[in-house]
Design a protein around this motif. Structure first.
Motif, PDB file in Angstrom:
ATOM      1  N   GLY A  16     -35.857 -30.817   2.199  1.00  0.00           N
ATOM      2  CA  GLY A  16     -34.518 -30.075   2.696  1.00  0.00           C
ATOM      3  C   GLY A  16     -33.630 -31.104   2.316  1.00  0.00           C
ATOM      4  O   GLY A  16     -32.368 -30.520   1.878  1.00  0.00           O
ATOM      5  N   ALA A  17     -33.476 -32.343   2.266  1.00  0.00           N
ATOM      6  CA  ALA A  17     -32.620 -33.351   1.868  1.00  0.00           C
ATOM      7  C   ALA A  17     -32.348 -33.193   0.666  1.00  0.00           C
ATOM      8  O   ALA A  17     -31.020 -33.381  -0.045  1.00  0.00           O
ATOM      9  N   ALA A  18     -33.434 -33.326  -0.052  1.00  0.00           N
ATOM     10  CA  ALA A  18     -33.222 -33.078  -1.599  1.00  0.00           C
ATOM     11  C   ALA A  18     -32.367 -31.791  -2.055  1.00  0.00           C
ATOM     12  O   ALA A  18     -31.662 -31.909  -3.122  1.00  0.00           O
ATOM     13  N   GLN A  19     -32.797 -30.623  -1.529  1.00  0.00           N
ATOM     14  CA  GLN A  19     -31.791 -29.512  -1.934  1.00  0.00           C
ATOM     15  C   GLN A  19     -30.582 -29.626  -1.303  1.00  0.00           C
ATOM     16  O   GLN A  19     -29.534 -29.258  -2.043  1.00  0.00           O
ATOM     17  N   ALA A  20     -30.368 -30.472  -0.241  1.00  0.00           N
ATOM     18  CA  ALA A  20     -28.935 -30.282   0.163  1.00  0.00           C
ATOM     19  C   ALA A  20     -28.083 -31.332  -0.718  1.00  0.00           C
ATOM     20  O   ALA A  20     -26.803 -31.426  -0.646  1.00  0.00           O
ATOM     21  N   ALA A  21     -28.904 -32.212  -1.329  1.00  0.00           N
ATOM     22  CA  ALA A  21     -28.250 -32.990  -2.119  1.00  0.00           C
ATOM     23  C   ALA A  21     -27.727 -32.637  -3.485  1.00  0.00           C
ATOM     24  O   ALA A  21     -27.102 -33.235  -4.394  1.00  0.00           O
ATOM     25  N   ASP A  22     -28.117 -31.312  -3.863  1.00  0.00           N
ATOM     26  CA  ASP A  22     -27.523 -30.806  -5.020  1.00  0.00           C
ATOM     27  C   ASP A  22     -26.322 -30.955  -5.219  1.00  0.00           C
ATOM     28  O   ASP A  22     -25.320 -30.274  -4.282  1.00  0.00           O
ATOM     29  N   PRO A  23     -25.705 -31.223  -6.315  1.00  0.00           N
ATOM     30  CA  PRO A  23     -24.322 -31.218  -6.417  1.00  0.00           C
ATOM     31  C   PRO A  23     -23.698 -29.997  -6.535  1.00  0.00           C
ATOM     32  O   PRO A  23     -22.229 -29.856  -6.280  1.00  0.00           O
ATOM     33  N   ALA A  24     -24.097 -28.815  -6.619  1.00  0.00           N
ATOM     34  CA  ALA A  24     -23.608 -27.336  -6.760  1.00  0.00           C
ATOM     35  C   ALA A  24     -23.562 -26.995  -5.644  1.00  0.00           C
ATOM     36  O   ALA A  24     -22.751 -26.034  -5.218  1.00  0.00           O
ATOM     37  N   VAL A  25     -24.331 -27.274  -4.391  1.00  0.00           N
ATOM     38  CA  VAL A  25     -24.345 -26.727  -2.906  1.00  0.00           C
ATOM     39  C   VAL A  25     -23.096 -27.061  -2.153  1.00  0.00           C
ATOM     40  O   VAL A  25     -22.457 -28.195  -2.562  1.00  0.00           O
ATOM     41  N   GLY A  26     -22.471 -25.974  -1.889  1.00  0.00           N
ATOM     42  CA  GLY A  26     -21.061 -26.073  -0.969  1.00  0.00           C
ATOM     43  C   GLY A  26     -20.460 -24.805  -1.231  1.00  0.00           C
ATOM     44  O   GLY A  26     -20.963 -23.896  -1.793  1.00  0.00           O
ATOM     45  N   THR A  27     -19.002 -24.902  -1.022  1.00  0.00           N
ATOM     46  CA  THR A  27     -18.177 -23.449  -1.130  1.00  0.00           C
ATOM     47  C   THR A  27     -17.208 -23.852  -2.055  1.00  0.00           C
ATOM     48  O   THR A  27     -16.541 -24.918  -2.027  1.00  0.00           O
ATOM     49  N   TRP A  28     -16.960 -22.895  -3.080  1.00  0.00           N
ATOM     50  CA  TRP A  28     -16.422 -23.256  -4.277  1.00  0.00           C
ATOM     51  C   TRP A  28     -15.167 -21.902  -4.387  1.00  0.00           C
ATOM     52  O   TRP A  28     -15.423 -20.985  -4.064  1.00  0.00           O
ATOM     53  N   GLN A  29     -14.128 -22.214  -4.905  1.00  0.00           N
ATOM     54  CA  GLN A  29     -13.127 -21.406  -5.118  1.00  0.00           C
ATOM     55  C   GLN A  29     -13.004 -21.087  -6.574  1.00  0.00           C
ATOM     56  O   GLN A  29     -12.915 -21.753  -7.459  1.00  0.00           O
ATOM     57  N   ARG A  30     -13.209 -19.663  -6.640  1.00  0.00           N
ATOM     58  CA  ARG A  30     -13.113 -19.040  -8.034  1.00  0.00           C
ATOM     59  C   ARG A  30     -11.665 -19.218  -8.653  1.00  0.00           C
ATOM     60  O   ARG A  30     -10.678 -18.999  -7.891  1.00  0.00           O
ATOM     61  N   GLN A  31     -11.452 -19.216 -10.084  1.00  0.00           N
ATOM     62  CA  GLN A  31     -10.543 -19.041 -10.700  1.00  0.00           C
ATOM     63  C   GLN A  31     -10.138 -17.667 -10.807  1.00  0.00           C
ATOM     64  O   GLN A  31     -10.840 -16.841 -10.546  1.00  0.00           O
ATOM     65  N   VAL A  32      -8.813 -17.305 -10.597  1.00  0.00           N
ATOM     66  CA  VAL A  32      -8.202 -16.174 -10.587  1.00  0.00           C
ATOM     67  C   VAL A  32      -8.875 -15.185 -11.795  1.00  0.00           C
ATOM     68  O   VAL A  32      -8.694 -15.676 -13.136  1.00  0.00           O
ATOM     69  N   ASP A  33      -9.290 -14.089 -11.530  1.00  0.00           N
ATOM     70  CA  ASP A  33     -10.052 -13.141 -12.687  1.00  0.00           C
ATOM     71  C   ASP A  33      -9.357 -11.659 -12.156  1.00  0.00           C
ATOM     72  O   ASP A  33      -9.729 -11.180 -11.071  1.00  0.00           O
ATOM     73  N   ASP A  34      -8.730 -11.105 -13.182  1.00  0.00           N
ATOM     74  CA  ASP A  34      -8.382  -9.650 -12.969  1.00  0.00           C
ATOM     75  C   ASP A  34      -7.593  -9.515 -11.479  1.00  0.00           C
ATOM     76  O   ASP A  34      -7.604  -8.669 -10.915  1.00  0.00           O
ATOM     77  N   GLY A  35      -6.632 -10.573 -11.308  1.00  0.00           N
ATOM     78  CA  GLY A  35      -5.647 -10.529 -10.268  1.00  0.00           C
ATOM     79  C   GLY A  35      -6.156 -10.853  -8.943  1.00  0.00           C
ATOM     80  O   GLY A  35      -5.620 -10.756  -7.839  1.00  0.00           O
ATOM     81  N   ALA A  36      -7.335 -11.247  -8.813  1.00  0.00           N
ATOM     82  CA  ALA A  36      -8.121 -11.826  -7.482  1.00  0.00           C
ATOM     83  C   ALA A  36      -8.805 -13.123  -7.800  1.00  0.00           C
ATOM     84  O   ALA A  36      -9.282 -13.263  -8.883  1.00  0.00           O
TER      85      ALA A  36
END
Length: 129
Positions: A16-36
């Motif tokens: 579980g600790a190894a998975q939690a350490a994955d650099p991609a894990v977390g919440t990300w904000q997408r770039q605007v695409d088609d106005g949203a």
């Protein structure tokens, strides 16, 4: 018997600790695409990372898109050095593309490609948490 149970629990905790350490894990904000744009929660899914849309926004602010809860980043398998390969879904046209992703600190570069990678669309996302 207690040693076997303790060893099993320790192994689960380390996995579980190894998975939690994955650099991609977390919440990300997408770039605007088609106005949203959206907030995407990246989490382990098997031996890969998947991203689910958690919130959506447009020029008027937050709104309840029918895409909330849908998987946008699909089975991104780590390749080392913060790089991943998998698939990505584009909500605006409903198509799934060959995906590549690279995480560096609080920046995530995502691309979706067709024609064997000859034609790609790219975005840079920012980490929220």
């Amino acid at each position: 018997m207690k040693q076997i149970i303790a060893a099993a629990l320790l192994g689960l905790g380390m996995a579980g600790a190894a998975q939690a350490a994955d650099p991609a894990v977390g919440t990300w904000q997408r770039q605007v695409d088609d106005g949203a744009y959206a907030h995407v929660k990246m989490a382990p899914c098997g031996g890969a990372v998947c991203g689910t849309i958690t919130r959506t926004f447009n020029n008027s602010g937050e709104y309840k898109s029918p895409n909330i809860g849908k998987t946008l980043v699909i089975d991104m398998k780590p390749e080392g050095g913060g790089k991943y390969a998998g698939k990505v879904w584009r909500p605006s046209n409903g198509k799934i593309y060959i995906g590549k992703m690279e995480v560096s600190g609080n920046s995530l570069k995502l691309s979706g490609c067709v024609a064997g990678g000859l034609i790609c669309s790219k975005q840079t996302w920012a980490r929220i948490n």
